[in-house]
Scaffold this motif. Sequence first.
Motif, PDB file in Angstrom:
ATOM      1  N   VAL A 133      71.915  55.534  59.157  1.00 25.81           N
ATOM      2  CA  VAL A 133      71.909  56.197  60.227  1.00 25.81           C
ATOM      3  C   VAL A 133      71.135  57.491  60.112  1.00 25.81           C
ATOM      4  CG1 VAL A 133      73.827  55.243  61.384  1.00 25.81           C
ATOM      5  CG2 VAL A 133      74.132  57.271  60.291  1.00 25.81           C
ATOM      6  N   PHE A 134      70.437  57.919  61.061  1.00 21.04           N
ATOM      7  CA  PHE A 134      69.653  59.319  61.123  1.00 21.04           C
ATOM      8  C   PHE A 134      70.528  60.031  62.003  1.00 21.04           C
ATOM      9  CE2 PHE A 134      66.741  56.045  59.654  1.00 21.04           C
ATOM     10  CZ  PHE A 134      65.929  56.863  58.417  1.00 21.04           C
ATOM     11  N   ILE A 135      70.841  61.450  61.643  1.00 21.93           N
ATOM     12  CA  ILE A 135      71.650  62.228  62.372  1.00 21.93           C
ATOM     13  C   ILE A 135      70.654  63.274  62.775  1.00 21.93           C
ATOM     14  CG2 ILE A 135      73.523  63.849  62.724  1.00 21.93           C
ATOM     15  CD1 ILE A 135      74.773  62.151  60.198  1.00 21.93           C
ATOM     16  N   PHE A 149      79.265  62.428  59.486  1.00 23.11           N
ATOM     17  CA  PHE A 149      79.255  62.483  57.889  1.00 23.11           C
ATOM     18  C   PHE A 149      80.009  61.562  57.399  1.00 23.11           C
ATOM     19  CE2 PHE A 149      78.174  67.229  58.303  1.00 23.11           C
ATOM     20  CZ  PHE A 149      76.870  66.906  58.769  1.00 23.11           C
ATOM     21  N   GLU A 150      81.125  61.113  57.733  1.00 17.56           N
ATOM     22  CA  GLU A 150      81.989  59.990  57.087  1.00 17.56           C
ATOM     23  C   GLU A 150      81.606  58.663  57.693  1.00 17.56           C
ATOM     24  OE1 GLU A 150      85.870  61.406  58.766  1.00 17.56           O
ATOM     25  OE2 GLU A 150      85.914  63.288  57.205  1.00 17.56           O
ATOM     26  N   LEU A 151      80.505  58.534  58.361  1.00 20.17           N
ATOM     27  CA  LEU A 151      80.193  56.933  58.317  1.00 20.17           C
ATOM     28  C   LEU A 151      80.061  56.218  57.456  1.00 20.17           C
ATOM     29  CD1 LEU A 151      77.644  57.338  61.658  1.00 20.17           C
ATOM     30  CD2 LEU A 151      80.015  56.246  61.515  1.00 20.17           C
ATOM     31  N   PRO A 152      80.505  54.976  57.159  1.00 19.31           N
ATOM     32  CA  PRO A 152      80.511  54.026  55.977  1.00 19.31           C
ATOM     33  C   PRO A 152      79.177  53.509  55.791  1.00 19.31           C
ATOM     34  CG  PRO A 152      81.543  52.891  57.521  1.00 19.31           C
ATOM     35  CD  PRO A 152      81.224  54.291  58.199  1.00 19.31           C
ATOM     36  N   ILE A 156      71.166  60.192  56.605  1.00 21.35           N
ATOM     37  CA  ILE A 156      70.022  60.968  56.490  1.00 21.35           C
ATOM     38  C   ILE A 156      70.418  62.218  57.654  1.00 21.35           C
ATOM     39  CG2 ILE A 156      67.601  61.606  56.352  1.00 21.35           C
ATOM     40  CD1 ILE A 156      68.616  59.829  54.063  1.00 21.35           C
ATOM     41  N   LEU A 157      70.677  63.212  57.143  1.00 20.66           N
ATOM     42  CA  LEU A 157      70.790  64.556  58.158  1.00 20.66           C
ATOM     43  C   LEU A 157      69.425  65.012  58.441  1.00 20.66           C
ATOM     44  CD1 LEU A 157      72.480  66.370  60.065  1.00 20.66           C
ATOM     45  CD2 LEU A 157      72.779  67.807  57.949  1.00 20.66           C
ATOM     46  N   LEU A 158      68.864  64.872  59.865  1.00 20.46           N
ATOM     47  CA  LEU A 158      67.681  65.720  60.017  1.00 20.46           C
ATOM     48  C   LEU A 158      67.788  67.265  60.611  1.00 20.46           C
ATOM     49  CD1 LEU A 158      66.133  62.383  61.980  1.00 20.46           C
ATOM     50  CD2 LEU A 158      65.545  63.298  59.525  1.00 20.46           C
ATOM     51  N   SER A 159      68.654  67.883  59.622  1.00 15.65           N
ATOM     52  CA  SER A 159      68.856  69.347  59.884  1.00 15.65           C
ATOM     53  C   SER A 159      69.176  69.909  58.710  1.00 15.65           C
ATOM     54  CB  SER A 159      70.144  69.282  60.858  1.00 15.65           C
ATOM     55  OG  SER A 159      70.314  70.571  61.301  1.00 15.65           O
ATOM     56  N   ILE A 167      75.329  64.544  51.713  1.00 13.62           N
ATOM     57  CA  ILE A 167      74.748  63.766  52.487  1.00 13.62           C
ATOM     58  C   ILE A 167      73.127  64.108  52.032  1.00 13.62           C
ATOM     59  CG2 ILE A 167      74.604  65.629  54.378  1.00 13.62           C
ATOM     60  CD1 ILE A 167      74.717  63.098  56.300  1.00 13.62           C
ATOM     61  N   ASP A 168      72.344  63.146  52.204  1.00 10.84           N
ATOM     62  CA  ASP A 168      70.755  63.468  51.976  1.00 10.84           C
ATOM     63  C   ASP A 168      70.314  64.267  53.161  1.00 10.84           C
ATOM     64  OD1 ASP A 168      69.944  62.587  49.234  1.00 10.84           O
ATOM     65  OD2 ASP A 168      70.569  60.586  50.294  1.00 10.84           O
ATOM     66  N   SER A 169      69.410  65.151  53.311  1.00  7.78           N
ATOM     67  CA  SER A 169      68.811  65.758  54.557  1.00  7.78           C
ATOM     68  C   SER A 169      67.303  65.910  54.350  1.00  7.78           C
ATOM     69  CB  SER A 169      69.565  67.131  54.691  1.00  7.78           C
ATOM     70  OG  SER A 169      69.102  68.099  53.556  1.00  7.78           O
ATOM     71  N   VAL A 170      66.676  66.020  55.614  1.00  8.15           N
ATOM     72  CA  VAL A 170      64.974  66.056  55.529  1.00  8.15           C
ATOM     73  C   VAL A 170      64.936  66.918  56.873  1.00  8.15           C
ATOM     74  CG1 VAL A 170      63.016  64.983  55.656  1.00  8.15           C
ATOM     75  CG2 VAL A 170      64.802  63.917  54.604  1.00  8.15           C
TER      76      VAL A 170
END
Length: 350
Positions: A133-135, A149-152, A156-159, A167-170
């Motif tokens: 998932v991309f947030i 953030f707790e999804l199994p 990728i956080l887009l923020s 969490i990875d972020s871009v």
Amino acid sequence: MPVRKSVTLRTIARELGITVQTVSKALKGKPGMSEATRQLIVLTAEKLGYYTMDQIRSLRLDHIAPYPSERMRFLLIQTAESVPYNVRLLQGLQDRFFSFGHRIELLQLPKAIREEAMAGWLEENGGHYADGVFIAPSILPQTWERPLFELPVPRILLSFPPSGVKIDSVIWDVYEATCQAVAHLRSLGHERIMYVGTTHVQRGFALRWQAFDYAMRLSGIAPDPAMHSTGERQGSEQLRSELRGLIQAHRPSAILCGVDGEVADVYAACRELGLRVPEHISLVGLLNAQPDTLPLFTRPLLPISETGYRAADRMLWRIANPTLPYEHIRIQGDFFTGETTDIPAAQFAT
């Protein structure tokens, strides 16, 4: 799904109406064409599922199969506040995933929901069963962030990530964009620069004000907080009224607006005071895109679709390397000089 044997240099050349030699030169990085043509050829090759041997080696080093046997399904999770970004974010994600045969779908979160029901809603709507998932940015209310953030699944956080979250972020680099804007105005000779942009709602909004403060101090000017508009907003009328008062009281020669949704109000407030842009006052706006309703704005070019493209790469890397450390990636864009900035006016006009 792309199949390497069916895609050749000739396939790409036929798609674009150019020669095989031009395609070959572009993919090998040789001179003899514009950068725009080279980028078009590379992007077309990726969309058609063609990889050079160097690209294949690079993907394999990251344990990513260039021609996967399984088609994966990803979600871009958003709220109503993040919709303005998503056309460009989604385009970047699709451009990258298309070459692998994967697909990306949208999932919009409900705004009115009890906090204790959020995790269950995500499971019922497939959040637990996507391949990743991309947030999106602007997730509101922010209480959604914890269950996301707790999804199994890989995320990728887009923020900009909150402190301590694994969490990875871009994200496109609004800090650097704000510094670019200040540097442009200072190069024209502006000293009395007003900043407009709420520091509430998003972490990135606060970061823009911090960048403005840093860049101004770096150029030898300490911002006076009373001159700037960074508080919570109560609607366009209230904001324009506040801006008219600040402009009349502090007489800035330029305004930097750090929030896309407030740029139109800044422009309207100047017009309501009878100020012509850029003859009387210069404006720079951190716009997601150039609106038809405004003049051609001087602005940082926010690489939103490029962020989507890079985030897709990061997702595939994370799936292939689940135990490696998390990374936070900021994508830097260029700066565009439009019709809304000039040297400071000789006299402030009201």
